[in-house]
Design an enzyme around this catalytic site. Structure first.
Site: not given
Ligand code: ASP
Length: 307
Positions: A176, A204-207, A226, A229
């Site tokens: 990220t 899928r939606v992350g953080d 990062t 998520g």
């Molecule tokens: N946090 C990001 C997500 O879950 C991925 C990452 O930072 O590794 O989409």
């Protein structure tokens, strides 16, 4: 410290292991982080707004194929790109985010368009894409976003999954980019952008685009995360940092360390974050093997690190 500025960036906690890091990749990584710092610092040095600085820094990181955002984003299990991004302005808590977006060269600009051109905070998929087109943002074809490294990582992930296994090193799935800044007026801002996690389910939606989880800016601190998520979302990672500072009187260092090491780490939340407070203090903690990161304060020398 009132008229100085501070800026931190990250290129993700999904660093390659020390063993696989060639001198060439190491040099290119430091150079990519330094370019992002310079893009943001140039704005702040001239008295520009934290919001513009984090947008500029994240665009530079999105343009760099080494990092998992924009060009170089990871693939979903269906072999496509679905990108998430967010921006937030601390002083008034205005925020914009996009999720499941494909097409704009700089998803962070699409997030900013949500903030500036709509009454909403999050737009997804086609609606986000339409807005980005209306805003006149540059678009790219799939070939622009493709990198062999990310494609190989997907094949490896799918092969492991077919055998009912997951990689032992959770951090290899990560990546990220993000930036946080305090401008000369003391305003804070955060921006984050990602391709998500390798082999994620379509949709899928992350953080990253979840305000208070992977991205937050208020009048206390600005945070960009990062890592895993789902865990950042479940524990409201970024909002927890602000709350600890506001209600417990913790310093930025204490609050960020608590969240990364005492909340995320024990709950399968590998990763890290960058944060800045209204005094210009910067924190960059992580619980993974490494995190591509860097910071610069006022006229100081920019610092970039991997492990
Ligand atoms: N946090 C990001 C997500 O879950 C991925 C990452 O930072 O590794 O989409």
């Amino acid at each position: 410290m009132t008229d100085t500025f501070a800026l931190a960036v990250h290129g993700g906690a999904g660093t390659i292991g020390r063993a696989a890091l060639t001198p060439d990749i190491e040099r290119a990584t430091h150079a990519g982080l330094a370019r992002a710092l310079e893009a943001g610092a140039a704005v702040l040095r001239d008295g520009g707004a934290a919001l513009d600085a984090v947008t500029a820094a994240v665009c530079a990181l999105e343009d760099e194929p080494l990092f998992n955002a924009g060009r170089g984003a990871v693939f979903t299990s269906a072999g496509r790109h679905e990108m998430d991004a967010a921006v937030m302005n601390g002083a008034d808590r205005r925020a914009g985010a996009v999720a499941g977006l494909f097409g704009p060269r700089n998803p962070v600009r699409a997030a900013r368009a949500v903030m500036e051109r709509t009454p909403h905070v999050v737009l997804i998929g086609e609606a986000a894409e339409r807005l980005a087109r209306d805003a006149g943002l540059p678009f790219e074809e799939a070939g622009y976003f493709f990198t062999q490294k990310r494609w190989d990582a997907l094949q490896e992930t799918l092969a492991l999954r077919a055998r009912g296994e997951t990689s032992k090193d959770a951090s290899v799935r990560h990546g990220t980019v993000g930036a946080v800044a305090r401008d000369r007026l003391g305003n804070l801002a955060a921006a984050t952008s990602t391709g998500g996690m390798t082999g994620k389910a379509p949709g899928r939606v992350g953080d990253t685009p979840v305000i208070g989880a992977g991205t937050l800016a208020d009048d206390v601190c600005a945070v960009s995360g990062t890592g895993h998520g789902e865990v950042f979302i479940r524990f409201g990672a970024a909002a927890e940092i602000s709350a600890r500072m506001r209600h417990l009187g913790e310093s930025l260092d204490m609050a960020t360390a608590h969240v990364v090491h005492r909340i995320l780490a024990p709950n399968d939340g590998s990763g890290g974050l960058i944060a800045v407070d209204r005094h210009g203090n910067v924190a960059l903690p992580f619980n993974s093997e490494g995190m591509y990161r860097g910071y610069v304060k006022g006229d100081g020398t920019p610092v970039t690190s991997i492990f």
